[in-house]
Design a protein around this motif. Structure first.
Motif, mmCIF file in Angstrom:
data_model
loop_
_atom_site.group_PDB
_atom_site.id
_atom_site.type_symbol
_atom_site.label_atom_id
_atom_site.label_comp_id
_atom_site.label_asym_id
_atom_site.label_seq_id
_atom_site.Cartn_x
_atom_site.Cartn_y
_atom_site.Cartn_z
ATOM 1 N N GLU A 95 -0.464 -61.220 -6.928
ATOM 2 C CA GLU A 95 -1.893 -61.459 -6.747
ATOM 3 C C GLU A 95 -2.653 -60.212 -7.177
ATOM 4 N N THR A 97 -6.683 -58.490 -7.848
ATOM 5 C CA THR A 97 -8.116 -58.638 -7.595
ATOM 6 C C THR A 97 -8.888 -57.579 -8.366
ATOM 7 N N MET A 118 -13.147 -60.830 -7.443
ATOM 8 C CA MET A 118 -12.486 -61.886 -8.209
ATOM 9 C C MET A 118 -10.983 -61.779 -8.011
ATOM 10 N N LYS A 120 -6.912 -63.480 -8.796
ATOM 11 C CA LYS A 120 -6.027 -64.330 -9.586
ATOM 12 C C LYS A 120 -4.606 -64.158 -9.079
ATOM 13 N N SER A 121 -3.902 -65.253 -8.820
ATOM 14 C CA SER A 121 -2.503 -65.182 -8.399
ATOM 15 C C SER A 121 -1.638 -65.967 -9.377
ATOM 16 N N TRP A 122 -0.379 -65.544 -9.502
ATOM 17 C CA TRP A 122 0.550 -66.224 -10.390
ATOM 18 C C TRP A 122 1.966 -66.004 -9.868
ATOM 19 N N TRP A 131 -7.099 -69.014 -8.568
ATOM 20 C CA TRP A 131 -8.102 -68.019 -8.924
ATOM 21 C C TRP A 131 -9.353 -68.293 -8.104
ATOM 22 N N SER A 133 -13.316 -66.306 -6.311
ATOM 23 C CA SER A 133 -14.253 -65.195 -6.187
ATOM 24 C C SER A 133 -14.924 -65.267 -4.820
#
Length: 271
Positions: A95, A97, A118, A120-122, A131, A133
């Motif tokens: 993750e 940010t 903001m 985003k994780s993968w 994803w 915000s």
């Protein structure tokens, strides 16, 4: 340092890390500053959480009549973080940010700040990425030479998107009061009340003792949880400075959590 105070850093944290604890306090950055910190959130596992922050004050300075407070008219900061965790069978979860913060001082006693975050994780698991915000808003005010108040609304607006759904993060509100530079100018204390989704979540209190002026400080505090297995989580730490360089170490122990102990370290430099 803020964690060593038991998480009671809404007022006392006034360097680049204020982008997380209270963006209004970024106006205390009279010169640029950068810091990087890390911890293993789950001891004994292959995981690492790292945060890097850069901030600077801008425009002219504003000084209080008694000369005890000096702030910039405007301040900006950028924060980046990454959490990496190795899962079973070699798969991983990550993750990241990115946060952008701004603060403005109306005068030497009243400041406001905002942070736009903001995320985003993968991972190696199909359809598990996300994803989103969120927005934080904060305000700090000085009531007297030694007393300050602050309010912080974290995730006051948010949206997180998964491949098949979207949801909002419940807002968290922090109300804080502090007494600073008392007992021969060496002790500062802070008390926070944390509300999550309009319900009492925890109390936090911490104190910082200046052992050697502008060189060495000791911190101690506690996070008193009111929900999810009510308990008290003690924290302590030390901060040392030499010139523009600073090093902070924090240690906490949660007696009711399987994760148990937490150790965090941060290195920073003020240019």
């Amino acid at each position: 340092r803020g964690q060593a105070l038991g998480g009671a850093g809404t007022i006392l944290v006034r360097d680049e890390a204020a982008a997380y604890w209270n963006p209004a306090n970024l106006v205390f950055l009279l010169s640029p500053g950068a810091g990087i910190g890390t911890t293993r959130p789950i001891p004994g596992m292959d995981d690492l959480y790292t945060v890097a922050t850069f901030g600077t004050g801008l425009l002219d300075s504003r000084r209080s009549v008694d000369g005890t407070v000096e702030v910039r008219r405007l301040a900006l900061a950028m924060t980046m973080s990454h959490l990496g965790l190795t899962l079973s069978e070699g798969s991983g979860w990550n993750e990241g940010t990115l946060g952008l913060s701004a603060a403005f001082s109306f005068n030497p006693y009243n400041f406001v700040g905002v942070s736009w975050k903001m995320m985003k994780s993968w991972s190696g698991v199909d359809d598990s990425g996300a994803w989103g915000s969120a927005l934080d808003i904060a305000f700090t005010t000085r009531l007297s030479r030694h007393m300050w108040l602050a309010a912080m609304a974290k995730d006051v607006w948010s949206k997180v998107h998964y491949p098949s759904s979207s949801w909002e993060i419940g807002p968290t509100f922090s109300l804080a009061a502090s007494l600073e530079n008392i007992i021969y100018g060496r002790l500062s204390v802070e008390f926070d009340v944390i509300l999550r989704e309009s319900e009492l979540n925890s109390y936090r209190f911490g104190g910082e003792l200046s052992l050697i002026s502008q060189v060495l400080w000791l911190q101690a505090g506690a996070d008193i949880r009111a929900v999810n297995y009510s308990r008290t989580i003690p924290w302590c730490g030390v901060t040392a400075a030499l010139g523009g360089a600073r090093l902070a170490l924090a240690f906490g122990f949660d007696p009711e959590d399987d994760l148990g102990r937490q150790t965090r370290v941060t290195a920073a430099y003020r240019f």
